[in-house]
Design a protein around this motif. Structure first.
Motif, short mmCIF file in Angstrom:
data_model
loop_
_atom_site.label_atom_id
_atom_site.label_comp_id
_atom_site.label_asym_id
_atom_site.label_seq_id
_atom_site.Cartn_x
_atom_site.Cartn_y
_atom_site.Cartn_z
N GLY A 69 0.84 -1.21 0.00
CA GLY A 69 0.00 0.00 0.00
C GLY A 69 0.87 1.26 0.00
N GLU A 70 0.31 2.30 -0.57
CA GLU A 70 1.08 3.55 -0.76
C GLU A 70 1.56 4.18 0.53
OE1 GLU A 70 -0.39 6.14 -4.34
OE2 GLU A 70 -2.10 5.29 -3.27
N SER A 72 2.54 2.72 3.27
CA SER A 72 3.41 1.86 4.08
C SER A 72 4.76 2.53 4.33
CB SER A 72 3.64 0.54 3.34
OG SER A 72 4.65 -0.20 3.97
N PRO A 73 5.38 2.30 5.51
CA PRO A 73 6.76 2.77 5.72
C PRO A 73 7.76 2.00 4.86
CG PRO A 73 5.96 1.52 7.63
CD PRO A 73 4.81 1.66 6.69
N ILE A 74 7.34 0.86 4.32
CA ILE A 74 8.23 0.09 3.42
C ILE A 74 8.26 0.82 2.08
CG2 ILE A 74 8.57 -2.14 2.26
CD1 ILE A 74 7.04 -3.41 4.66
N LYS A 75 9.47 1.02 1.55
CA LYS A 75 9.62 1.81 0.33
C LYS A 75 8.83 1.16 -0.81
CE LYS A 75 13.34 4.62 -1.41
NZ LYS A 75 13.24 4.34 -2.83
N ASN A 76 7.98 1.98 -1.44
CA ASN A 76 7.12 1.40 -2.49
C ASN A 76 6.85 2.43 -3.58
OD1 ASN A 76 4.21 2.69 -2.17
ND2 ASN A 76 5.04 2.44 -0.11
N THR A 77 6.42 1.92 -4.72
CA THR A 77 5.95 2.78 -5.80
C THR A 77 4.51 2.41 -6.08
OG1 THR A 77 8.18 2.88 -6.70
CG2 THR A 77 6.40 3.46 -8.21
N ARG A 78 3.63 3.34 -5.82
CA ARG A 78 2.18 3.12 -5.96
C ARG A 78 1.75 1.84 -5.23
NH1 ARG A 78 4.02 5.11 -10.70
NH2 ARG A 78 4.29 3.04 -11.63
N GLY A 79 2.33 1.60 -4.04
CA GLY A 79 1.90 0.48 -3.19
C GLY A 79 2.68 -0.81 -3.38
N ILE A 80 3.54 -0.85 -4.39
CA ILE A 80 4.28 -2.08 -4.71
C ILE A 80 5.71 -1.96 -4.19
CG2 ILE A 80 5.15 -3.51 -6.60
CD1 ILE A 80 2.60 -2.50 -8.18
N ARG A 81 6.18 -2.96 -3.44
CA ARG A 81 7.50 -2.91 -2.79
C ARG A 81 8.61 -2.69 -3.81
NH1 ARG A 81 8.00 -6.66 2.39
NH2 ARG A 81 10.17 -6.01 2.20
N GLY A 114 -11.55 0.37 -9.59
CA GLY A 114 -12.24 1.51 -9.00
C GLY A 114 -11.60 1.91 -7.68
N PRO A 115 -12.17 2.93 -7.02
CA PRO A 115 -11.56 3.42 -5.77
C PRO A 115 -11.45 2.28 -4.76
CG PRO A 115 -13.34 4.86 -6.50
CD PRO A 115 -13.37 3.67 -7.40
N PRO A 116 -10.26 2.05 -4.19
CA PRO A 116 -10.06 0.90 -3.30
C PRO A 116 -11.06 0.85 -2.15
CG PRO A 116 -7.96 1.87 -3.87
CD PRO A 116 -9.02 2.74 -4.48
N SER A 117 -11.40 2.02 -1.60
CA SER A 117 -12.31 2.01 -0.45
C SER A 117 -13.71 1.53 -0.81
CB SER A 117 -12.36 3.40 0.17
OG SER A 117 -12.83 4.30 -0.83
N GLU A 118 -14.02 1.57 -2.11
CA GLU A 118 -15.37 1.15 -2.53
C GLU A 118 -15.39 -0.29 -3.06
OE1 GLU A 118 -16.84 4.04 -5.35
OE2 GLU A 118 -16.24 5.69 -4.01
N HIS A 135 -7.78 -4.85 -2.82
CA HIS A 135 -6.98 -3.64 -3.08
C HIS A 135 -5.94 -3.87 -4.16
CE1 HIS A 135 -7.96 -1.26 0.83
NE2 HIS A 135 -9.02 -1.58 0.12
N PHE A 136 -5.55 -5.11 -4.36
CA PHE A 136 -4.65 -5.43 -5.47
C PHE A 136 -5.51 -6.07 -6.55
CE2 PHE A 136 -1.60 -7.84 -7.94
CZ PHE A 136 -0.47 -7.04 -7.94
#
Ligand code: AHR
Length: 522
Positions: A69-70, A72-81, A114-118, A135-136
């Motif tokens: 996820g975007e 996250s403290p883990i370094k990511n690009t658009r949520g991907i490690r 679509g929007p992840p929250s929906e 979400h993925f």
């Protein structure tokens, strides 16, 4: 006349060479293997897709493996490690299969855009009954493939999905005009269509994908594939669900009834030492389990040969590719982890399984056009293990790193006479090998010594080209069970190899016990 004479001389040379190899004496120093590399005789290309991978919504493969996820403290690009993407780019992953597996036949793609929250949730009934938050989804997977630089291979839902749903997924991804699906894609942030080549019409539809009979699935396949359209210049390579193991009847029926409407036919085989009801530990094992694992892994050679013979009867031109889209070792899960998450460690034994299996795929590259190891991160024979921000590369990862030189190279025919590795009453060949030539004319020879106790000397004659230098890398350890952990991530990794010497066209290799070696000969 001259052509006939040349051909006859060629045949005589081959017969003589084969006889010389067959009658070879054992070296007085111990085990010796004889190898002939016919470096000027390659005709077939080793498809880079043989070095493909498979990632399912299972355990911690997607969530925690790729996706953090975007925020996250883990370094990511658009949520991907980022660390995972860099590792997979390094080994040049050519293709990635998703979203399953058994999960594919319960996955409804519209819930994952679509929007992840929906996005609605889903119960992942196959893999632990956990709640999947979707979400993925499609956009995230295709972004992952773009970041890795690989081709996507999507498996559609036949078991619990509809023809319309499958057809609209392809339209959503690939159509560049005005349509409900293409417009929805634009609304979700992607103006231009993606390119999608590989599409699977169901997974294991003889089992978790609907428990179908082959005759029934053949008709279902014909119906579903009709509506998997080539939109906007995109061309789909349609992959039908194939057999598992020795189910030759499935291959026969599918080829007879649907062979003409498919581009690829899948095939699955797992190496399960101890058997499904009595699986082994991934790291606590002795020579008995080592031998059994490699013996079972090598069986894929016979399986491919026998399924290919059936395919040849219906498709002598080899138009339909065999797609081994699930393979690898399957052990008991690590103690203290959820059984349905299939999390297992990965040792030197797995490296030997990977090396020997990839050699087999290379040698069958006339029919095998793709293969996908199960599964990339934290599941089964993984390349990568993650724990929060930490990442470990497994011995299997290092084999894919060594073997990437075979991708899209020309297979070189070899002839080998190797000693046997015997354990109690049973034997397997001690050495596994394959060779290829790349576009610069460099030869790569991959060698595995399956014997955990004895080294083997390889006397090799390279025919048809002038060679001057040899260099190499080796993956081995003193321990059969050697593996990388979060505490010791580099316990086993490739080292420079100094055990090969080249004099004119003669190559001598001292291959240590339980090792995988990649040589480059120029
Ligand atoms: O890779 C794990 C499972 O094994 C897959 O979901 C399924 O296709 C196979 O049975």
């Amino acid at each position: 006349m001259r052509q006939t004479r040349t051909f006859m001389i060629g045949i005589l040379i081959f017969v003589f060479a084969a006889a010389a190899v067959t009658n070879a004496p054992q070296d007085e120093e111990g085990n010796t293997a004889l190898l002939i590399i016919n470096a000027d005789q390659g005709q077939l290309k080793i498809s880079r897709h043989i070095y493909g991978h498979f990632s399912e919504h299972l355990g911690r493969c997607i969530y925690g493996g790729y996706w953090v996820g975007e925020h996250s403290p883990i370094k990511n690009t658009r949520g991907i490690r980022d660390d995972v993407v860099a590792a997979l780019r390094k080994i040049k992953v050519p293709v990635l299969r998703w979203p399953g597996g058994c999960f594919a036949d319960e996955y409804h793609w519209k819930d994952g855009v679509g929007p992840p929250s929906e996005r609605p949730t889903l119960v992942n009934t196959h893999w632990g009954g956990v709640t999947e938050n979707n979400h993925f989804g499609t956009h995230e997977f295709l972004d992952l493939c773009r970041q890795i630089g690989c081709e996507p291979y999507i498996c559609g839902n036949v078991g619990s999905g509809t023809v319309k749903e499958m057809s609209e997924w392809v339209e959503y991804i690939t159509f560049d005009g005005q349509s409900p699906m293409a417009d929805w894609r634009r609304k979700n942030g992607k103006d231009e269509p993606w390119t999608l080549k590989f599409f699977g019409i169901g997974n294991e539809n003889w089992g978790c994908g609907g428990n179908m009979q082959p005759e029934f699935y053949a008709d279902v396949y014909r119906r579903f594939q009709t509506y998997v359209r080539n939109f906007s210049g995109n061309r789909i390579y349609k992959i039908a669900c194939g057999s598992y193991g020795e189910n030759y009847e499935w291959t026969e029926v599918l080829m007879e009834r649907a062979g003409r409407s498919m581009n690829g036919l899948s095939f699955h085989y797992y190496t399960v030492p101890g058997g499904w009801g009595n699986k082994n530990s991934a790291t606590q094992f002795g020579e008995k389990e080592w031998f059994e694992t490699l013996d079972k892994a090598l069986f894929i050679d016979e399986l491919i040969t026998r399924h290919s013979i059936i395919m040849d009867r219906y498709d002598p031109q080899k138009r339909v590719g065999m797609v081994v889209d699930e393979w690898g070792t399957w052990y008991e899960v690590e103690p203290g982890t959820k059984p349905a998450f299939l999390f297992q460690q990965n040792s030197l034994r797995d490296a030997l399984v990977a090396g020997a299996t990839l050699n087999i795929f290379n040698r069958h590259c006339d029919r095998v056009k793709m293969a996908n190891l199960a599964q990339t991160i934290n599941v089964l024979q993984a390349l990568i293990l993650t724990k929060d921000e930490q990442m470990v590369l497994t011995p299997t990862y290092h084999v894919f790193d060594l073997y990437k030189v075979h991708q899209d190279a020309t297979l070189i025919p070899i002839a080998m006479k190797a000693p046997h590795y015997t354990y109690h009453e049973k034997s397997i060949p001690q050495v596994s090998a394959s060779a290829s030539k790349n576009s610069q004319g460099h030869i790569h020879l991959s060698l595995c010594n399956l014997n955990p106790n004895d080294s083997v000397k390889i006397m090799c004659e390279i025919r048809g080209v002038q060679t001057q230098t040899v260099s190499g890398q080796i993956l081995t350890s003193d321990e059969m069970t050697a593996h990388n952990t979060f505490q010791n991530p580099d316990a086993i990794r490739p080292q420079n190899f100094n055990g090969a010497a080249l004099t004119n066209s003669t190559l001598k290799v001292m291959l240590p016990a339980k090792s995988v070696v990649m040589l480059e000969i120029k």
